[in-house]
Structure formats: structure tokens, C-alpha cells
Write an enzyme that holds these catalytic residues in place. Sequence first.
Site, PDB file in Angstrom:
ATOM      1  CD  GLU A 119      -0.753   0.096  -2.675  1.00  0.00           C
ATOM      2  OE1 GLU A 119      -0.290  -0.975  -2.238  1.00  0.00           O
ATOM      3  OE2 GLU A 119      -0.631   1.173  -2.072  1.00  0.00           O
ATOM      4  CE  LYS A 150       5.127  -4.059   2.734  1.00  0.00           C
ATOM      5  NZ  LYS A 150       5.451  -3.423   4.021  1.00  0.00           N
ATOM      6  CG  ASP A 169      12.185   0.277   7.698  1.00  0.00           C
ATOM      7  OD1 ASP A 169      12.023   0.337   6.464  1.00  0.00           O
ATOM      8  OD2 ASP A 169      11.379  -0.281   8.467  1.00  0.00           O
ATOM      9  CB  SER A 222       9.439   2.679   1.770  1.00  0.00           C
ATOM     10  OG  SER A 222       8.689   1.996   0.784  1.00  0.00           O
ATOM     11  CB  ALA A 223      11.698  -0.681  -2.022  1.00  0.00           C
ATOM     12  CG  ASP A 224       6.727   2.490  -1.609  1.00  0.00           C
ATOM     13  OD1 ASP A 224       6.888   1.341  -2.045  1.00  0.00           O
ATOM     14  OD2 ASP A 224       5.774   2.824  -0.871  1.00  0.00           O
ATOM     15  CE  LYS A 241      -2.066   5.343   7.620  1.00  0.00           C
ATOM     16  NZ  LYS A 241      -1.980   4.412   6.492  1.00  0.00           N
TER      17      LYS A 241
HETATM   18  N1  PSU Z   1       0.942   3.503   3.493  1.00  0.00           N
HETATM   19  C1  PSU Z   1      -0.391   3.473   3.700  1.00  0.00           C
HETATM   20  N2  PSU Z   1      -1.099   2.370   3.336  1.00  0.00           N
HETATM   21  C2  PSU Z   1      -0.498   1.289   2.764  1.00  0.00           C
HETATM   22  C3  PSU Z   1       0.917   1.341   2.537  1.00  0.00           C
HETATM   23  C4  PSU Z   1       1.587   2.459   2.921  1.00  0.00           C
HETATM   24  O1  PSU Z   1      -0.943   4.433   4.208  1.00  0.00           O
HETATM   25  O2  PSU Z   1      -1.181   0.301   2.457  1.00  0.00           O
HETATM   26  C5  PSU Z   1       1.584   0.183   1.858  1.00  0.00           C
HETATM   27  C6  PSU Z   1       1.866   0.542   0.389  1.00  0.00           C
HETATM   28  O3  PSU Z   1       1.693  -0.615  -0.405  1.00  0.00           O
HETATM   29  C7  PSU Z   1       3.326   0.935   0.408  1.00  0.00           C
HETATM   30  C8  PSU Z   1       3.869  -0.022   1.439  1.00  0.00           C
HETATM   31  O4  PSU Z   1       3.974   0.793  -0.838  1.00  0.00           O
HETATM   32  O5  PSU Z   1       2.863  -0.059   2.441  1.00  0.00           O
HETATM   33  C9  PSU Z   1       5.188   0.418   1.984  1.00  0.00           C
HETATM   34  O6  PSU Z   1       5.730  -0.605   2.749  1.00  0.00           O
HETATM   35  P1  PSU Z   1       7.284  -0.538   3.190  1.00  0.00           P
HETATM   36  O7  PSU Z   1       7.368   0.611   4.163  1.00  0.00           O
HETATM   37  O8  PSU Z   1       7.551  -1.868   3.838  1.00  0.00           O
HETATM   38  O9  PSU Z   1       8.078  -0.315   1.951  1.00  0.00           O
HETATM   39 MN    MN Z   2      10.838  -1.048   5.267  1.00  0.00          MN
END
Ligand code: PSU
Ligand code: MN
Length: 304
Positions: free
Chosen positions: A26, A87, A139, A141-143, A160
Site C-alpha cells: 500500500e 489519503k 468510526d 475503517s473501510a478496511d 494498533k
Molecule cells: N495502521 C497503521 N499504519 C497505517 C495505517 C493503519 O499502523 O499506515 C493506515 C493504513 O493505510 C490503513 C489506514 O488502511 O491507515 C486506515 O485508515 P482509516 O482508519 O481512516 O480507515
Molecule cells: Mn475512519
Amino acid sequence: MVSGIVCVSEEVAQAVEEGAPVVALESTIIAHGFPYPANLSCAFRSEQAARDAGAVPATIAVIDGVVRVGLTRDEIERLASDPKVEKASTRDLGTLVAFKLTGATTVAATMAVAARAGIRIFATGGIGGVHRGAQISMDVSADLEELARTRVAVVCAGAKSVLDIGATLERLETYGVPVLGYRTDEFPAFYARTSGFPVSARVEDAAAVARVLRVRDELGLAGGEVVANPIDPAFEIPAQTVEAVVAQALAEADNAGISGKAITPFLLRRIHELTGGASERANLELVLSNVRLAARIAVAYHAR
Ligand code: PSU
Ligand code: MN
């Protein structure tokens, strides 16, 4: 070119075509996960680590409106050094391309593009998940949504502890996403090897992971897999140390009114600042370890 808007590098396209091992990487981690120039070194060393373990690296980003799979050194330098790079999660892919913009892809967006390019295995540092306090903020994540629908295995060091790890694992279970612990029974917490929460199954080697992926392919199951690879004990940061720093970073984010897509980059930056070199070193080492494991899984998966 998979289509006029997805450009796959010649090296990656040839590997995919031949059924050779490829590992997707990524780019949010490059643009927003580390400070410059540590981010550059992480990106280049990750690509080299994949090669050393016998796989072709495919770093993914959107560059001037083109979805790119396999980046040039100049493109990686730009992502690492240009503070204007956005991002980009899955929802952003359409607008970035339509409006010819540049974006660093998150785990979710990288998975979506990797699947489109025929790549089955992906390495990163940590996945996004359910944030603490998500009962109120919603909140998540879309992940996690992407893992629910896109068949790409994500090799990571867990999530994390800025996140609600228990809730994240519950959501993955709901979505039917296996969480495979690489030589561990416990889901790792990024800087720390343990979180107190169990994985859904333990695996002892890359070949075992590859077998699980092939079975899931054959069953036609939607969605991806999380392969959780704990950080090397030599670089681990004790959970209590991390927790104190996370608590402070979360309080600062709250005071500053930071929310939405800005929260993860903000917390990562503050954790790096508050722990000095230790967390940056740990972060780099766990990424490289994940890339090496992902490459070994790709090698086993493509050996038929
Ligand atoms: N966790 C980490 N390092 C990162 C990310 C998450 O330890 O760099 C990044 C990744 O790209 C992950 C994104 O997909 O943050 C998630 O962001 P959000 O919570 O806004 O979906
Ligand atoms: Mn988010």
C-alpha cells in the site's frame, strides 16, 4: 493496462500473467504512515524484501488520475515527499481518477485495486478497524468492509491499540474473515506481540496459509483473510508503554477536534513523536517482516 485507467507495470503484469508470486504493497503507509525520509526507506526496503524472498512487489497508488500497480522510484519519491498527496480509501478511487488527482491508497483501496489486477496477497503494517468510542462516532475503517468482500490476504502485525481490538475482531468474525495467527494463538497489537484476544486459527508456516487461501478460492468464498504476524521480540515495545502514549495521543486528537480520515494519520504521527525512534524502528521492522512472510506465502500459493 487492465483498462484505460488501471496501469500495471510491465514487470507486475508479466508476473501475474505467468502465475508468478506477486505481493501488493500500500501507499498510505508511505504518504502518511512515516515521516520523510523514513517513509522512502520503508517503501524501497519493502520492495527489496519482497524480491529477496522471491516475489515481485506491486506498490499501488493513484498518480495524476491513473490507478498504478507497480510504481517507479520517482513516483514513490513523490508520494513520500509531497504533503498534498491525499489519503485514498475505496470511496475515493472514483473521484481521484475522474478528476485526475493523486492519492496514496489505504489497505481498503489497495485491496480493491490488487484484486482487479489479479493479485491475491498483500503486505502492510497494520490494518484499520473499529475505533475506540465507535459506539458514538461510528468510526469503523473501510478496511474491514473491503476485507468482507474482496479476496485478498492481508499480512499485517495486527491492529494498533489506538483501535478497539476486541470490537475489530468481532466485526471480522461477523464478516466471515479468518484471522490466521502466524505461529501465535493471540492477535498481535502492532508494537506488542499480544493483545489478549485470540485469533480464529493458528498457522505454523507460509505453506499452511497458502493451503487455506486455495481452499477458500475453491469454495468461492467472498472476502479476504487477515494473516497476523507478531513483531519480532527484539523490536517489541511493551504494551504499557504503548498504552500511555496512545492515551495521550487520543486525548490530544479529542482536544484538537480531529476526526474522520484525519484521525489515523494524526495518531500515527503523534505516537512516533512521543516514543522517539523506538516506534519508528519497530514499525519499519514489522513491515519488512510482513513483506517477507507475504512473499513466502505468495511463493507457496503460486507453486502448483
Ligand atoms: N495502521 C497503521 N499504519 C497505517 C495505517 C493503519 O499502523 O499506515 C493506515 C493504513 O493505510 C490503513 C489506514 O488502511 O491507515 C486506515 O485508515 P482509516 O482508519 O481512516 O480507515
Ligand atoms: Mn475512519
